[in-house]
Write a protein that holds these residues in place. Structure first.
Motif, short mmCIF file in Angstrom:
data_model
loop_
_atom_site.label_atom_id
_atom_site.label_comp_id
_atom_site.label_asym_id
_atom_site.label_seq_id
_atom_site.Cartn_x
_atom_site.Cartn_y
_atom_site.Cartn_z
N ARG A 72 -3.55 -0.64 70.85
CA ARG A 72 -4.94 0.25 71.04
C ARG A 72 -5.53 -0.09 70.38
O ARG A 72 -6.93 0.33 70.94
CB ARG A 72 -3.43 1.21 71.00
CG ARG A 72 -4.48 2.68 71.07
CD ARG A 72 -3.39 4.06 70.93
NE ARG A 72 -2.57 4.44 71.66
CZ ARG A 72 -2.81 4.53 72.84
NH1 ARG A 72 -3.23 5.11 73.03
NH2 ARG A 72 -1.47 4.74 74.18
N ALA A 73 -5.54 0.62 68.87
CA ALA A 73 -6.54 -0.04 67.74
C ALA A 73 -7.78 -1.05 68.98
O ALA A 73 -9.16 -1.22 68.63
CB ALA A 73 -6.70 0.15 66.83
N ALA A 74 -7.28 -2.22 69.12
CA ALA A 74 -7.90 -3.46 69.76
C ALA A 74 -9.35 -3.43 70.82
O ALA A 74 -10.59 -2.96 70.87
CB ALA A 74 -7.12 -4.55 69.23
N VAL A 75 -8.64 -2.15 71.44
CA VAL A 75 -9.19 -1.94 73.03
C VAL A 75 -10.02 -1.10 72.36
O VAL A 75 -11.06 -0.98 72.31
CB VAL A 75 -8.21 -0.71 73.86
CG1 VAL A 75 -8.83 -0.16 75.12
CG2 VAL A 75 -7.48 -1.84 73.77
N MET A 76 -9.93 0.24 70.78
CA MET A 76 -10.52 0.77 70.84
C MET A 76 -11.75 0.56 70.00
O MET A 76 -12.74 0.46 70.29
CB MET A 76 -9.84 2.21 70.22
CG MET A 76 -9.13 2.35 70.90
SD MET A 76 -9.96 3.84 71.93
CE MET A 76 -11.34 5.29 71.23
N THR A 77 -11.20 -0.94 69.50
CA THR A 77 -12.57 -1.58 69.13
C THR A 77 -13.77 -2.24 69.53
O THR A 77 -15.09 -1.81 69.77
CB THR A 77 -12.20 -2.69 67.82
OG1 THR A 77 -11.42 -1.63 66.74
CG2 THR A 77 -13.13 -3.24 67.44
N ASP A 78 -13.14 -2.48 71.25
CA ASP A 78 -13.94 -3.26 72.11
C ASP A 78 -14.17 -1.65 72.91
O ASP A 78 -16.02 -2.24 73.66
CB ASP A 78 -12.58 -3.42 73.04
CG ASP A 78 -12.27 -5.30 72.52
OD1 ASP A 78 -12.92 -5.32 71.51
OD2 ASP A 78 -10.84 -5.72 73.06
N LEU A 79 -14.42 -0.88 72.76
CA LEU A 79 -14.91 0.00 73.33
C LEU A 79 -15.64 0.70 72.78
O LEU A 79 -17.20 0.85 73.44
CB LEU A 79 -13.82 1.19 73.91
CG LEU A 79 -12.94 0.85 75.40
CD1 LEU A 79 -12.29 2.53 75.20
CD2 LEU A 79 -13.35 0.92 76.51
N ASP A 80 -15.86 0.42 71.50
CA ASP A 80 -16.83 1.37 70.51
C ASP A 80 -17.66 -0.13 70.38
O ASP A 80 -18.95 0.55 70.37
CB ASP A 80 -16.24 1.50 69.35
CG ASP A 80 -15.35 2.82 69.09
OD1 ASP A 80 -15.48 3.50 69.59
OD2 ASP A 80 -14.78 2.30 68.67
N ASP A 81 -17.58 -1.32 70.71
CA ASP A 81 -18.70 -2.51 70.68
C ASP A 81 -19.10 -2.04 71.94
O ASP A 81 -20.40 -2.53 71.96
CB ASP A 81 -18.36 -3.49 69.94
CG ASP A 81 -17.34 -3.84 69.27
OD1 ASP A 81 -17.22 -2.90 68.74
OD2 ASP A 81 -16.79 -5.09 69.20
N LEU A 82 -18.76 -2.08 72.95
CA LEU A 82 -19.21 -1.61 74.44
C LEU A 82 -20.24 -0.63 74.34
O LEU A 82 -21.40 -0.96 74.49
CB LEU A 82 -18.55 -1.79 75.63
CG LEU A 82 -18.70 -1.66 76.85
CD1 LEU A 82 -19.34 -3.09 76.99
CD2 LEU A 82 -18.16 -1.67 77.87
N LYS A 83 -19.55 0.16 73.43
CA LYS A 83 -20.45 1.73 73.61
C LYS A 83 -21.94 1.77 72.50
O LYS A 83 -23.22 2.12 72.91
CB LYS A 83 -19.85 2.94 73.20
CG LYS A 83 -18.97 3.64 74.13
CD LYS A 83 -18.29 4.45 73.35
CE LYS A 83 -17.01 5.08 74.29
NZ LYS A 83 -16.91 6.61 73.37
N ALA A 84 -21.56 0.93 71.76
CA ALA A 84 -22.65 0.15 70.81
C ALA A 84 -24.19 -0.85 72.18
O ALA A 84 -25.07 -0.51 71.30
CB ALA A 84 -22.50 -0.18 69.62
N GLN A 85 -23.40 -1.03 72.24
CA GLN A 85 -24.34 -2.32 72.67
C GLN A 85 -24.81 -1.43 73.86
O GLN A 85 -26.39 -1.83 74.72
CB GLN A 85 -23.66 -3.37 73.55
CG GLN A 85 -22.71 -4.39 73.09
CD GLN A 85 -22.50 -5.34 73.52
OE1 GLN A 85 -22.03 -5.56 74.86
NE2 GLN A 85 -21.53 -6.54 72.71
N ARG A 86 -24.07 -0.49 74.66
CA ARG A 86 -25.65 0.15 75.73
C ARG A 86 -25.70 1.44 75.67
O ARG A 86 -26.42 2.31 75.96
CB ARG A 86 -24.10 0.66 76.98
CG ARG A 86 -23.02 -0.45 77.70
CD ARG A 86 -22.28 0.23 78.52
NE ARG A 86 -21.43 -0.34 79.54
CZ ARG A 86 -20.86 0.06 80.18
NH1 ARG A 86 -20.29 1.26 79.88
NH2 ARG A 86 -20.11 -1.29 81.11
N ALA A 87 -25.33 1.62 73.72
CA ALA A 87 -26.49 2.70 73.33
C ALA A 87 -28.09 3.18 73.52
O ALA A 87 -28.25 4.13 74.43
CB ALA A 87 -25.98 2.64 72.34
N PRO A 88 -28.85 2.01 73.68
CA PRO A 88 -30.03 2.33 73.61
C PRO A 88 -30.33 2.63 75.19
O PRO A 88 -31.01 3.40 75.42
CB PRO A 88 -31.04 1.06 73.42
CG PRO A 88 -29.77 -0.24 72.67
CD PRO A 88 -28.55 1.17 73.09
#
Length: 292
Positions: A72-88
């Motif tokens: 679960r923590a690994a998935v959340m980390t991946d999602l946070d990374d994806l959100k950071a990439q999409r943020a702009p």
């Protein structure tokens, strides 16, 4: 006293197990050493896995493992990374109006891509993976819209839903002409045949056009219009286009007139963030039935 020494097969020189069936003896051939070592290694690997990773259930929890790793923590980390990439791009999407997004090809493509993912998670269970719909669930690929197919209209429908209970929800209600005793059974059948005739479908041989037209004028014109073209302000469907939500057979139309359905689409505001709702509107608009 019987000889307990195992017999040795004359051809292979291998001892037998002592088992015999119809004169056939079973050889006691040892397992290959490479196979045994592989088995032992898998046992060691399993024990190490149990120690390092979460593995065993306990009464109210589970063993967390020496590394403290969780999927679960690994998935959340991946999602946070994806959100950071999409943020702009997400920030640009949040700040832009529907008109501004449509005028920017890059932003519009991003909205459609994000909307595709949101559609699969939230809309596909009812409308289908490709938006093709099903009986009672609108097809989003055609150009038939109860409430309008423009971007702004789709956005409003997605945001507030249909008969969802939200204060700004799309609302419509067809009277239950049969259930509430407003029309008799034979009148409903006549009216159903007239509705079928509006889209060029076959009617009963004994169908009386004049009687059907009068029933339609007395009970249906106010919402569906004199020519059966419908009214989007009321969510009244077009009865002439050959597109039917619950079927076009006489029995299906009789059932709708007798006891109409009232499908519910949830209001996605509060469930989805405003950016995702914008993205969904663009994706649905791109499926093929969106209007300018």
């Amino acid at each position: 006293m019987a000889d307990d020494k195992p017999l040795v097969d004359a051809h292979t020189g291998t001892a037998t197990t002592g088992h015999e069936w119809d004169g056939i003896r079973e050889l006691n051939t040892p397992l290959p050493r490479w196979w045994l070592w592989t088995l032992y290694l898998t046992i060691v690997w399993a024990i190490g896995y149990w120690v390092i990773y979460p593995a065993w259930p306990l009464v109210a929890s589970y063993t967390t493992g020496a590394l403290g790793w969780q999927s679960r923590a690994a998935v959340m980390t991946d999602l946070d990374d994806l959100k950071a990439q999409r943020a702009p791009m997400t920030s640009r999407l949040a700040a832009a109006s529907l008109t501004e997004i449509a005028a920017d090809p890059t932003l519009a493509d991003f909205a459609r891509a994000q909307g595709r993912s949101a559609f699969a998670e939230n809309c596909a269970p009812c409308h289908g993976a490709g938006g093709g719909g099903a009986k009672g669930y609108p097809n989003l690929n055609d150009d038939d819209w109860l409430w309008g197919g423009k971007l702004s209209e789709l956005h409003q429908t997605i945001e507030f839903g249909v008969r969802s209970g939200h204060a700004k929800s799309r609302e419509s209600q067809m009277p239950a002409f049969g259930k509430d005793g407003m029309l008799k059974r034979d009148e409903i059948v006549t009216l159903a045949n007239f509705v079928r005739s509006l889209s060029g479908l076959a009617t009963r041989p004994d169908f009386k056009v004049a009687a059907g037209k009068k029933l339609y004028a007395d009970n249906c014109v106010a919402c569906h219009g004199e020519n059966g073209k419908g009214n989007r302000e009321l969510g009244a469907p077009n009865l002439t286009d050959g597109i039917w939500l619950f079927g076009s057979s006489e029995a299906a139309i009789v059932e709708v007139i007798t006891n109409p359905r009232g499908g519910v689409m949830p209001a996605w505001t509060g469930r989805l963030d405003p950016v995702t709702i914008k993205a969904l509107a663009f994706y649905v608009h791109s499926l093929g039935g969106g209007e300018k």
